[in-house]
Motif scaffolding. Structure first.
Motif, mmCIF file in Angstrom:
data_model
loop_
_atom_site.group_PDB
_atom_site.id
_atom_site.type_symbol
_atom_site.label_atom_id
_atom_site.label_comp_id
_atom_site.label_asym_id
_atom_site.label_seq_id
_atom_site.Cartn_x
_atom_site.Cartn_y
_atom_site.Cartn_z
ATOM 1 N N UNK A 3 -47.636 -7.300 -5.566
ATOM 2 C CA UNK A 3 -47.356 -6.810 -4.209
ATOM 3 C C UNK A 3 -48.345 -7.412 -3.213
ATOM 4 N N UNK A 62 -48.384 -4.833 2.423
ATOM 5 C CA UNK A 62 -48.602 -4.421 3.806
ATOM 6 C C UNK A 62 -47.500 -3.468 4.260
ATOM 7 N N UNK A 63 -46.259 -3.812 3.931
ATOM 8 C CA UNK A 63 -45.154 -2.929 4.297
ATOM 9 C C UNK A 63 -45.217 -1.623 3.533
ATOM 10 N N UNK A 64 -45.524 -1.751 2.247
ATOM 11 C CA UNK A 64 -45.539 -0.564 1.394
ATOM 12 C C UNK A 64 -46.598 0.425 1.881
ATOM 13 N N UNK A 65 -47.764 -0.095 2.260
ATOM 14 C CA UNK A 65 -48.849 0.783 2.704
ATOM 15 C C UNK A 65 -48.553 1.412 4.054
ATOM 16 N N UNK A 66 -47.706 0.751 4.834
ATOM 17 C CA UNK A 66 -47.372 1.315 6.145
ATOM 18 C C UNK A 66 -46.401 2.484 6.015
ATOM 19 N N UNK A 67 -45.830 2.655 4.842
ATOM 20 C CA UNK A 67 -44.920 3.782 4.626
ATOM 21 C C UNK A 67 -45.714 4.980 4.114
ATOM 22 N N UNK A 88 -50.046 -10.294 -3.681
ATOM 23 C CA UNK A 88 -49.851 -11.741 -3.598
ATOM 24 C C UNK A 88 -48.655 -12.099 -2.735
ATOM 25 N N UNK A 99 -55.340 2.793 -0.209
ATOM 26 C CA UNK A 99 -54.208 3.125 0.650
ATOM 27 C C UNK A 99 -54.292 2.370 1.969
ATOM 28 N N UNK A 100 -55.324 1.550 2.126
ATOM 29 C CA UNK A 100 -55.411 0.717 3.316
ATOM 30 C C UNK A 100 -55.667 -0.717 2.872
ATOM 31 N N UNK A 101 -55.684 -1.617 3.822
ATOM 32 C CA UNK A 101 -55.929 -3.023 3.473
ATOM 33 C C UNK A 101 -57.410 -3.367 3.594
ATOM 34 N N UNK A 102 -58.275 -2.377 3.853
ATOM 35 C CA UNK A 102 -59.708 -2.639 4.076
ATOM 36 C C UNK A 102 -60.304 -3.454 2.946
ATOM 37 N N UNK A 113 -47.480 -10.272 -0.343
ATOM 38 C CA UNK A 113 -47.601 -9.719 1.008
ATOM 39 C C UNK A 113 -46.786 -8.457 1.227
ATOM 40 N N UNK A 114 -46.092 -7.984 0.186
ATOM 41 C CA UNK A 114 -45.252 -6.806 0.379
ATOM 42 C C UNK A 114 -46.069 -5.523 0.425
#
Lengths: 374, 305
Positions: free
Chosen positions: A205, A212-217, A207, A371-374, A209-210
């Motif tokens: 996920x 980012x979308x998943x975490x925004x949900x 690699x 749960x974040x991209x930090x 880039x998906x």
């Protein structure tokens, strides 16, 4: 062919090598760690195997015989049973590898030259663990009483041995390796497919880039984990059924029973392997790293779990390491259930160990899942 | 005007790089706010902080009336986020992707919503096509459909039209305006000036700092920029000679014409004086947003580099 063009590719490859340090550090580190680990840990000729004794004859001959057995280096007397039932239980539960009975009439029969016997029962589920020890027993009768049988009771030379060692190979009387290997393979095949397949899950996920979308949900870590792993539970169960059917049909492995603890063990082991794969996938930064890490886990699972080499043959530190590996406990459940027909009452320590493993790994994976991209 | 987004003092560092410095963002409810700035200026980081994908080092304020630091989960549910890079599943079909999103948000009446989204974006007859096989424009439509499926009140778009052809871009913006007319608040980051002009409001960020904010006219007016337009044979080639002269902050060719801009009118006029004769014709032009942004970029560079 152009040397410049080859050089161009070569230099580029080296530059990229230096960029992905972790991957290549693993490539260099893995052989070193594994060589040291397995080089020192693996021993296909195990000594000092735990042995229970039931001594019903307290004469000097019995003591000498036991002394010789211990001096062979293969047997360590760890338990003294008072009844045949106690002795039986010690070997059934796997606390000891051998159970030696010296019957009450041993000394008398030796003196009379009347077919004295001692009984050695071996837990031969894993033939390689007991093979050399049993071979060593062959020399026992000639050696044991050499110093005791002097004077009037001295045998004529050459003489028949003063007593006989009767060996019972329990659980696998014909010492067929497949009986031991095939159930063991269940654990190896399950971890290989399950850990490796799921270890790619989260990494992929990231690699692609998906993530980012998943975490925004609003999806939560445990939800992602359960959703990602559930299909593989089914995969694991199908594999298990296939392997067990083949074990029976092709290899005639005795399925002695113990289905309830076996099912519990299989489920716990599948959960544990999947959770471990998930944990790996939260740690790895690329799919390549995820594969390397799963591989790093597979080798000790094969070599230190008692699958390939006798568990009791390893030095203490390696046994301790092996205890941390779930395959070790899974093998005890599978062999205990399939070869010995043990039930929950006997197998609970291994099942509990598997349950602890599942809990610990799931907690770690949840703590690692960001749960974040930090 | 009520504010859908009102955050202040936003800071974020990655290692020793201070990517977002003290940024304040305000987005009016129901308005389309364009979020502009050069590459690496912190736009994506700011958007990710607003939708809870990144944790800000500091900052306070409200998004959709909720404390944006403490209620990230509730904000997530009411916010749609379209990532810069396509981030749906390429090995799922359009319909499967939308169904997945609908399930993740726990939407009721899932089939109807997915069907409506497909129809609305004209994806209906491609529903079974794998997302990975779509062209840039269709991927973008799918991503938009996915980000508004849960009927968010706030839509964050991160350079949604990068790599998309002009027609698809036009249609995309028509759709954004249609959504805005229905009451959706939109914050969209972009590099394109024509897109900036289609926004109700503009926020300009450079080197992690907010440089300008307001409607397009306000931003232009506040810049205090004066622009002259030079025409005539070879006027465009004067750019190089004029650039760097005192008072000339920017000299750029626009086709055959030349735009020179600066904030000091007298100095600017002095700079172009040598060429203010035939065959060149000079006229004062209204600065465009692009003029203003390039001006702001130069300014911020002076301040922060």
């Amino acid at each position: 062919m152009s040397a410049t063009r080859i050089l161009a590719v070569l230099v580029k490859e080296f530059t990229q090598l230096t960029r992905d340090r972790l991957t290549y550090a693993l490539i260099l580190l893995m052989p070193i760690v594994q060589l040291l680990l397995f080089g020192y840990a693996i021993n296909s000729d195990p000594h000092h195997l735990p042995t229970a004794v039931l001594v019903q004859d307290h004469g000097i001959f019995a003591r000498s015989t036991l002394g010789t057995i211990v001096r062979s280096g293969y047997f360590d007397i760890t338990e003294t049973a008072r009844t045949p039932e106690e002795l039986d239980r010690a070997i059934a539960l796997g606390r000891v590898q051998f159970a030696i009975t010296i019957p009450a009439d041993f000394s008398r029969r030796v003196v009379r030259g009347d077919k004295a016997q001692i009984l050695v029962e071996a837990d031969a589920a894993d033939p390689s663990a007991t093979g050399s020890a049993i071979a060593a027993l062959a020399a026992l009768p000639q050696e044991a009483l050499k110093h005791d049988l002097t004077g009037a009771v001295a045998p004529r030379t050459p003489a028949p041995p003063p007593f006989e060692v009767v060996v019972h190979r329990r659980y696998n009387p014909e010492a067929i390796s497949a009986y031991n290997i095939v159930p063991g393979l269940l654990g190896i095949i399950l971890s290989m497919t399950l850990v490796m397949m799921t270890s790619l899950g989260v990494t992929r996920e990231y690699e692609r880039g998906t993530m980012e979308s998943l975490l925004a949900t609003p999806v939560r870590p445990l939800e992602v984990m359960i959703g990602k792993l559930a299909p593989y539970v089914l995969v694991g169960l199908i594999q298990t059924v296939v392997i067990l059917v083949m074990a029976r049909v092709l290899f005639d492995v005795p399925l002695a029973g113990g289905w309830a603890p076996l099912s519990a063990g299989i489920l716990l082991f599948i959960f544990g392997s999947l959770a471990l794969g998930f944990l790996v996938s939260t740690l790895a930064r690329s799919q390549l790293q995820a594969m390397q890490m799963s591989f790093f886990y597979m080798l000790p699972s094969i070599l230190l779990s008692g699958f390939m080499f006798p568990f009791r043959g390893m030095p203490d530190w390696a046994q301790w390491l092996g205890t941390v590996i779930p395959v070790t406990h899974f093998l005890r459940v599978v062999r205990g259930a399939l070869l010995k027909g043990l039930g929950f009452a006997d197998l609970w320590p291994s099942l509990a160990a598997l349950a602890v493993f599942v809990l610990v790994v799931v907690s770690l994976a949840m703590a690692r899942y960001r749960t974040t991209l930090d | 005007m009520t504010l859908a987004v009102d955050v202040r003092g936003l800071n974020k560092s990655f290692g020793d790089k201070h990517v977002v410095q003290d940024v304040a963002i305000q987005v009016g409810t129901g308005r389309i706010t364009g979020f502009l700035g050069p590459n690496g200026s912190g736009k994506t980081t700011t958007l990710r902080m607003l939708c809870g994908l990144l944790t800000p080092d500091s900052g306070e304020g409200e998004v959709l009336g909720l404390d944006f630091r403490k209620e990230a989960e509730r904000i997530k549910r009411q916010t749609g986020y379209m990532t810069q890079k396509f981030s749906l599943y390429e090995d799922l079909s359009i319909e499967e992707n939308l169904t997945f999103v609908a399930r993740v948000y726990g939407l009721d009446d899932r089939r109807r919503r997915v069907r409506e989204a497909l129809e609305r974006l004209g994806l209906d007859n491609r529903r079974r096509q794998l997302a990975g096989s779509l062209s840039g424009g269709w991927k973008q439509r799918l991503a938009l459909a996915a980000s508004i499926l849960h009927e968010p009140r706030l839509l964050l778009l991160d350079e949604p039209t990068a790599g998309v052809d002009p027609k698809a871009r036009r249609e995309f913006w028509d759709e954004i305006h249609a959504l805005s007319a229905e009451g959706l608040t939109v914050l969209v980051s972009t590099h394109y000036m024509d897109e900036a002009e289609r926004c109700h409001d503009i926020a300009y960020i450079a080197y992690g700092r907010l440089m300008a904010r307001g409607t397009g006219e306000e931003v232009i007016a506040r810049s205090g920029l004066v622009t002259f337009r030079g025409e005539g044979p070879g006027a465009d080639r004067l750019a190089r000679e004029l650039a760097g002269k005192p008072g000339v902050e920017m000299a750029a060719a626009f086709g055959a014409a030349l735009h020179v801009s600066g904030t000091d009118r007298a100095a600017l006029e002095a700079a172009i004086a040598p060429w203010r004769k035939p065959p060149f014709r000079w006229s004062e032009a209204a600065p465009t947003l692009e003029d203003v942004f390039i001006h702001l970029m130069g300014q911020s560079k002076d301040n922060f580099e």
